[in-house]
Write a protein that holds these residues in place. Structure first.
Motif, PDB file in Angstrom:
ATOM      1  N   SER A 105     113.028  53.828 -84.811  1.00  0.00           N
ATOM      2  CA  SER A 105     112.082  54.799 -84.245  1.00  0.00           C
ATOM      3  C   SER A 105     110.647  54.434 -84.618  1.00  0.00           C
ATOM      4  CB  SER A 105     112.404  56.210 -84.759  1.00  0.00           C
ATOM      5  OG  SER A 105     113.690  56.616 -84.357  1.00  0.00           O
ATOM      6  N   ALA A 106     110.469  53.946 -85.844  1.00  0.00           N
ATOM      7  CA  ALA A 106     109.132  53.536 -86.275  1.00  0.00           C
ATOM      8  C   ALA A 106     108.639  52.344 -85.458  1.00  0.00           C
ATOM      9  CB  ALA A 106     109.149  53.185 -87.756  1.00  0.00           C
ATOM     10  N   LEU A 107     109.511  51.359 -85.240  1.00  0.00           N
ATOM     11  CA  LEU A 107     109.124  50.186 -84.461  1.00  0.00           C
ATOM     12  C   LEU A 107     108.779  50.569 -83.025  1.00  0.00           C
ATOM     13  CD1 LEU A 107     111.774  47.636 -85.761  1.00  0.00           C
ATOM     14  CD2 LEU A 107     109.295  47.484 -86.073  1.00  0.00           C
ATOM     15  N   MET A 148     117.480  50.084 -91.479  1.00  0.00           N
ATOM     16  CA  MET A 148     116.914  48.834 -91.987  1.00  0.00           C
ATOM     17  C   MET A 148     115.893  49.213 -93.042  1.00  0.00           C
ATOM     18  SD  MET A 148     114.333  47.747 -88.863  1.00  0.00           S
ATOM     19  CE  MET A 148     115.436  48.294 -87.547  1.00  0.00           C
ATOM     20  N   ASP A 149     115.631  48.312 -93.986  1.00  0.00           N
ATOM     21  CA  ASP A 149     114.657  48.686 -95.008  1.00  0.00           C
ATOM     22  C   ASP A 149     113.234  48.501 -94.487  1.00  0.00           C
ATOM     23  OD1 ASP A 149     113.848  45.982 -95.423  1.00  0.00           O
ATOM     24  OD2 ASP A 149     115.411  45.691 -96.911  1.00  0.00           O
ATOM     25  N   GLY A 150     112.289  49.085 -95.229  1.00  0.00           N
ATOM     26  CA  GLY A 150     110.900  49.032 -94.798  1.00  0.00           C
ATOM     27  C   GLY A 150     110.351  47.620 -94.729  1.00  0.00           C
ATOM     28  N   PHE A 151     110.872  46.712 -95.572  1.00  0.00           N
ATOM     29  CA  PHE A 151     110.409  45.338 -95.541  1.00  0.00           C
ATOM     30  C   PHE A 151     110.780  44.677 -94.205  1.00  0.00           C
ATOM     31  CE2 PHE A 151     111.323  45.589-100.337  1.00  0.00           C
ATOM     32  CZ  PHE A 151     110.092  46.174-100.579  1.00  0.00           C
ATOM     33  N   THR A 152     111.984  45.005 -93.698  1.00  0.00           N
ATOM     34  CA  THR A 152     112.392  44.472 -92.389  1.00  0.00           C
ATOM     35  C   THR A 152     111.514  45.046 -91.285  1.00  0.00           C
ATOM     36  OG1 THR A 152     114.678  44.242 -93.148  1.00  0.00           O
ATOM     37  CG2 THR A 152     114.314  44.271 -90.767  1.00  0.00           C
ATOM     38  N   VAL A 153     111.207  46.336 -91.379  1.00  0.00           N
ATOM     39  CA  VAL A 153     110.290  46.936 -90.403  1.00  0.00           C
ATOM     40  C   VAL A 153     108.956  46.201 -90.411  1.00  0.00           C
ATOM     41  CG1 VAL A 153     109.015  49.026 -89.768  1.00  0.00           C
ATOM     42  CG2 VAL A 153     111.386  49.212 -90.558  1.00  0.00           C
ATOM     43  N   MET A 154     108.447  45.925 -91.614  1.00  0.00           N
ATOM     44  CA  MET A 154     107.172  45.210 -91.725  1.00  0.00           C
ATOM     45  C   MET A 154     107.242  43.828 -91.100  1.00  0.00           C
ATOM     46  SD  MET A 154     104.087  44.753 -92.650  1.00  0.00           S
ATOM     47  CE  MET A 154     103.718  46.188 -93.636  1.00  0.00           C
ATOM     48  N   ARG A 155     108.323  43.077 -91.374  1.00  0.00           N
ATOM     49  CA  ARG A 155     108.456  41.743 -90.797  1.00  0.00           C
ATOM     50  C   ARG A 155     108.469  41.802 -89.279  1.00  0.00           C
ATOM     51  NH1 ARG A 155     111.716  40.820 -95.494  1.00  0.00           N
ATOM     52  NH2 ARG A 155     113.567  41.617 -94.441  1.00  0.00           N
ATOM     53  N   ARG A 156     109.157  42.782 -88.720  1.00  0.00           N
ATOM     54  CA  ARG A 156     109.240  42.903 -87.259  1.00  0.00           C
ATOM     55  C   ARG A 156     107.895  43.318 -86.657  1.00  0.00           C
ATOM     56  NH1 ARG A 156     115.337  45.355 -86.030  1.00  0.00           N
ATOM     57  NH2 ARG A 156     116.438  43.724 -87.216  1.00  0.00           N
ATOM     58  N   LEU A 157     107.165  44.153 -87.369  1.00  0.00           N
ATOM     59  CA  LEU A 157     105.820  44.517 -86.911  1.00  0.00           C
ATOM     60  C   LEU A 157     104.925  43.290 -86.846  1.00  0.00           C
ATOM     61  CD1 LEU A 157     105.141  47.817 -88.897  1.00  0.00           C
ATOM     62  CD2 LEU A 157     105.400  47.617 -86.419  1.00  0.00           C
ATOM     63  N   ARG A 158     104.943  42.491 -87.917  1.00  0.00           N
ATOM     64  CA  ARG A 158     104.083  41.315 -87.958  1.00  0.00           C
ATOM     65  C   ARG A 158     104.531  40.270 -86.938  1.00  0.00           C
ATOM     66  NH1 ARG A 158     101.134  44.722 -89.623  1.00  0.00           N
ATOM     67  NH2 ARG A 158     100.518  44.953 -91.815  1.00  0.00           N
TER      68      ARG A 158
END
Length: 235
Positions: A41-43, A63-73
């Motif tokens: 949902s965040a992505l 998924m953990d927040g680190f995975t969310v961050m990687r996908r954002l970048r």
């Protein structure tokens, strides 16, 4: 974001009580707040809307927040991120910041601290608009208006904090700046005394800015600090 508009935040946490409390408190503090309860949902929200900052819990159900961050970048979404988690470990902090995060708040936290951290990140990641938006040193060009950096003809992809760090080095070119000065001017607080974060970000910056065949610009003065200097023509 226009100076006269409210900063837009996305708050991501799978605990309903914390999510509701954060959203209500941040709205009261003057932010425009949206929320999400999981990584997907965040992505989706970050890809379909524009935010000035994301408050991102590390422990999410899908998924953990680190995975969310990687996908954002990976999607070239460079919105600043403040990690929010119960983990209080230096390794986790460095993992979050390595992934491109801009700060890290551990639970339990005070709402005042979260607001202060968010405001500090927003201050340091907004482009500074002035009459001369370009800083130049050697073959390095930083543009405040577009938030872009070039090394020669190559576009250098920097996170908001990396951009702020490089800008501070360029403003102080050929002068040594200490870790304490960098923490004060780039992070705008002492990051709980953890000067290791400066070393980490200098390392990230070198990987992106320096390149084979061009003069080394970012130098360490052991025991003193760091400086930006073109030593290619030094005797």
């Amino acid at each position: 974001m226009r100076a006269d508009s409210k900063p837009r935040l996305l708050v991501v946490d799978d605990e309903p009580n914390i999510l509701d409390l954060l959203a209500a408190s941040l709205k009261f503090a003057g932010f425009d707040v949206s929320s999400a309860a999981d990584g997907n949902s965040a992505l989706h929200a970050a890809k379909t809307q524009t935010f000035d900052l994301i408050v991102l819990d590390v422990m999410l159900p899908d998924m953990d927040g680190f995975t969310v961050m990687r996908r954002l970048r990976s999607a070239r979404i460079d919105v600043p991120v403040v990690f929010l988690t119960a983990r209080d470990d230096v390794a986790d902090k460095l993992t979050g910041l390595t992934e491109g995060g801009d700060d890290y708040v551990t639970k339990p936290f005070s709402l005042e601290e979260v607001v202060a951290r968010i405001n500090a990140v927003l201050r340091r990641t907004r482009p500074v608009l002035d009459d001369d938006a370009r800083l130049t040193y050697a073959d390095l060009v930083l543009n405040d208006d577009t938030h872009e950096v070039h090394r020669g003809e190559r576009l250098v992809d920097l996170s908001p904090t990396e951009f702020k760090l490089l800008r501070y080095l360029m403003v102080n070119a050929e002068r040594v700046v200490s870790k304490a000065q960098i923490l004060d001017h780039v992070w705008e607080y002492d990051f709980m005394g953890d000067a290791n974060i400066v070393e980490s970000y200098i390392s990230y910056l070198r990987r992106k800015v320096e390149e084979e065949g061009r003069p080394t610009l970012i130098h360490t003065r052991r025991g003193v600090g760091y400086m930006l200097r073109d030593e290619s023509d030094q005797a």
